[in-house]
Design an enzyme around this catalytic site. Structure first.
Site, PDB file in Angstrom:
ATOM      1  N   HIS A 199       0.794  -1.224   0.000  1.00  0.00           N
ATOM      2  CA  HIS A 199       0.000   0.000   0.000  1.00  0.00           C
ATOM      3  C   HIS A 199       0.827   1.275   0.000  1.00  0.00           C
ATOM      4  O   HIS A 199       0.290   2.356  -0.179  1.00  0.00           O
ATOM      5  CB  HIS A 199      -0.928   0.037   1.220  1.00  0.00           C
ATOM      6  CG  HIS A 199      -0.225   0.368   2.501  1.00  0.00           C
ATOM      7  ND1 HIS A 199       0.514  -0.546   3.180  1.00  0.00           N
ATOM      8  CD2 HIS A 199      -0.124   1.527   3.190  1.00  0.00           C
ATOM      9  CE1 HIS A 199       1.031   0.027   4.260  1.00  0.00           C
ATOM     10  NE2 HIS A 199       0.665   1.295   4.284  1.00  0.00           N
TER      11      HIS A 199
HETATM   12  C1  UD1 Z   1      -1.994   5.493   5.666  1.00  0.00           C
HETATM   13  C2  UD1 Z   1      -0.746   6.040   6.373  1.00  0.00           C
HETATM   14  C3  UD1 Z   1       0.303   4.945   6.461  1.00  0.00           C
HETATM   15  C4  UD1 Z   1      -0.261   3.685   7.081  1.00  0.00           C
HETATM   16  C5  UD1 Z   1      -1.509   3.272   6.322  1.00  0.00           C
HETATM   17  C6  UD1 Z   1      -2.132   2.045   6.927  1.00  0.00           C
HETATM   18  C7  UD1 Z   1      -0.356   8.439   5.956  1.00  0.00           C
HETATM   19  C8  UD1 Z   1       0.467   9.436   5.239  1.00  0.00           C
HETATM   20  N1  UD1 Z   1      -0.148   7.142   5.617  1.00  0.00           N
HETATM   21  O1  UD1 Z   1      -1.643   5.149   4.339  1.00  0.00           O
HETATM   22  O2  UD1 Z   1       1.368   5.408   7.274  1.00  0.00           O
HETATM   23  O3  UD1 Z   1       0.717   2.656   6.994  1.00  0.00           O
HETATM   24  O4  UD1 Z   1      -2.457   4.348   6.363  1.00  0.00           O
HETATM   25  O5  UD1 Z   1      -3.044   1.464   6.036  1.00  0.00           O
HETATM   26  O6  UD1 Z   1      -1.148   8.799   6.805  1.00  0.00           O
HETATM   27  N2  UD1 Z   1      -8.606   4.785   0.477  1.00  0.00           N
HETATM   28  C9  UD1 Z   1      -9.881   4.294   0.310  1.00  0.00           C
HETATM   29  N3  UD1 Z   1     -10.609   3.957   1.418  1.00  0.00           N
HETATM   30  C10 UD1 Z   1     -10.149   4.107   2.691  1.00  0.00           C
HETATM   31  C11 UD1 Z   1      -8.832   4.631   2.863  1.00  0.00           C
HETATM   32  C12 UD1 Z   1      -8.081   4.962   1.761  1.00  0.00           C
HETATM   33  O7  UD1 Z   1     -10.338   4.126  -0.816  1.00  0.00           O
HETATM   34  O8  UD1 Z   1     -10.860   3.772   3.647  1.00  0.00           O
HETATM   35  C13 UD1 Z   1      -7.782   5.107  -0.717  1.00  0.00           C
HETATM   36  C14 UD1 Z   1      -7.961   6.503  -1.228  1.00  0.00           C
HETATM   37  O9  UD1 Z   1      -7.813   6.482  -2.608  1.00  0.00           O
HETATM   38  C15 UD1 Z   1      -6.783   7.234  -0.618  1.00  0.00           C
HETATM   39  C16 UD1 Z   1      -5.702   6.175  -0.634  1.00  0.00           C
HETATM   40  O10 UD1 Z   1      -6.408   4.948  -0.374  1.00  0.00           O
HETATM   41  O11 UD1 Z   1      -6.423   8.397  -1.312  1.00  0.00           O
HETATM   42  C17 UD1 Z   1      -4.633   6.364   0.395  1.00  0.00           C
HETATM   43  O12 UD1 Z   1      -5.214   6.477   1.710  1.00  0.00           O
HETATM   44  P1  UD1 Z   1      -4.471   7.349   2.836  1.00  0.00           P
HETATM   45  O13 UD1 Z   1      -5.259   7.301   4.085  1.00  0.00           O
HETATM   46  O14 UD1 Z   1      -4.101   8.677   2.281  1.00  0.00           O
HETATM   47  O15 UD1 Z   1      -3.093   6.596   3.054  1.00  0.00           O
HETATM   48  P2  UD1 Z   1      -2.760   5.045   3.211  1.00  0.00           P
HETATM   49  O16 UD1 Z   1      -2.077   4.617   1.965  1.00  0.00           O
HETATM   50  O17 UD1 Z   1      -3.908   4.229   3.690  1.00  0.00           O
END
Ligand code: UD1
Length: 346
Positions: A199
């Site tokens: 991820h």
């Molecule tokens: C975040 C944390 C990371 C942690 C991870 C655990 C930051 C910078 N990163 O990364 O340190 O290891 O969580 O999983 O805070 N999305 C969805 N549904 C959700 C959540 C996310 O569709 O419920 C998608 C969206 O397109 C989003 C992307 O995933 O833009 C990334 O999500 P984000 O929360 O920004 O960061 P993670 O990659 O989950």
């Protein structure tokens, strides 16, 4: 004693569940969910399964660019802190939710307790590294999982309020293992399977993702991959298909994930939390990054950091079983209890 705990992303729910259990009875805890993770399978299942109290506040911030997401969280958290006026703000790890809570609290002069303080990758191009450094800098209590973390803080001039308590993830894994002991896991996976997760932002770029897929294609057996939404989106945007040996499944709840890891030949991952969970469960790990914050797992020979090098990955998979005495030494139980005792006594 009133503590506002701020969580938002999947691994934080797991860690907070352990510490909340230890805090019950010694402090009043007010849980705030920023909404950074919002899909049912990325959030709600953990609250139900880990019996975390319903958040008193849910900010529903959702996904956005780093600045927009962090800013919206800060605005919401500041309102909560003004209304609740807690003695402490408790934050976990290195996500944007961690940073937003820390900035909101420090500006209101509310002391911050940081769980998983002192971790470093040495890479300022990782958003998590920025979040860690800034959070550590403004925290009053810094709960470190290891001496390595304490040394990182000392190198940054941070020595006051630093405590080595061990790793709360160890408590979380032992708790869920006890809960699922003797229960059949509902899902059967292919014989000799490997488990993988992906991820990280740096692994889902147009340059990196095809290389990571090539590594998965070289794994000598079936690979079960619970797919994070970020990676799912990146595959679709880049028009990439997963190799034939990869079985994609939906993101898993905690006990199902632990069962998947425990039954796997080895785990391939870019997750920090999963590296530790696998080692605690005695499953070999191959880390698909160029560095790890959990250097102790490498030192005891349980984790190989291979980046996107398929040959090194294959060599790592040939290594023998993990030494469980070393695992018990680097992952002692009881961090959650120590954190609860220290926060409630200062
Ligand atoms: C975040 C944390 C990371 C942690 C991870 C655990 C930051 C910078 N990163 O990364 O340190 O290891 O969580 O999983 O805070 N999305 C969805 N549904 C959700 C959540 C996310 O569709 O419920 C998608 C969206 O397109 C989003 C992307 O995933 O833009 C990334 O999500 P984000 O929360 O920004 O960061 P993670 O990659 O989950």
């Amino acid at each position: 004693m009133k503590i506002v705990t701020v969580v938002g992303a999947r691994p934080q729910f797991i860690k907070a569940a352990s510490v909340s259990r230890a805090l019950a009875g010694v402090a009043k805890e007010v849980m705030v969910h920023t909404g950074q993770h919002y899909d049912e399978k990325m959030s709600d299942v953990f609250f139900a399964e880990l019996e975390i109290p319903e958040p008193a506040y849910h900010l529903h911030v959702g996904s956005a660019s780093h600045g927009a997401q962090t800013g919206r969280m800060m605005e919401g958290i500041e309102e909560v802190l003004l209304a609740e006026n807690p003695d402490w703000v408790l934050v976990y790890g290195d996500t944007n939710s961690t940073l937003a809570a820390s900035i909101a609290a420090v500006k209101l002069h509310i002391p911050i307790a940081h769980v998983e303080a002192g971790l470093r990758s040495g890479r300022m191009d990782m958003p998590e590294e920025v979040n860690r450094i800034l959070t550590d800098r403004v925290s009053r209590l810094l709960f470190c999982p290891s001496q390595v973390a304490v040394d990182h803080l000392a190198a940054d001039g941070i020595v006051d309020g630093v405590h080595i308590v061990g790793d709360v993830m160890t408590d979380a894994v032992h708790h869920i293992m006890a809960a699922i002991d003797g229960h059949e896991t509902a899902v059967e996976y292919p014989d000799g399977y490997f488990a993988a997760t992906l991820h990280r932002a740096e692994n889902t770029t147009r340059e990196a993702l095809p290389k990571v897929l090539a590594v998965l294609a070289s794994v000598p057996g079936p690979v079960v991959l619970p797919l994070h939404p970020r990676t799912k989106n990146a595959l679709a945007e880049q028009g990439l298909v997963l190799p034939d040996n990869v079985d994609v499944i939906e993101p898993l709840g905690y006990s199902a994930m632990i069962a998947l890891v425990q039954g796997a030949e080895a785990v391939l991952t870019d997750s920090g939390g999963l590296q530790k969970e696998a080692v605690i469960l005695g499953t070999r790990v191959v880390t698909l990054r160029s560095e790890t914050e959990w250097v102790e797992t490498v030192e005891i020979g349980a984790n190989d950091v291979v980046g996107t090098d398929a040959d090194r990955m294959c060599q790592a998979l040939k290594r023998g079983p993990i030494d469980m005495e070393s695992v018990a030494r680097i992952f002692p139980v009881g961090a959650s209890q120590k954190i609860a005792e220290i926060v409630s006594s200062v």
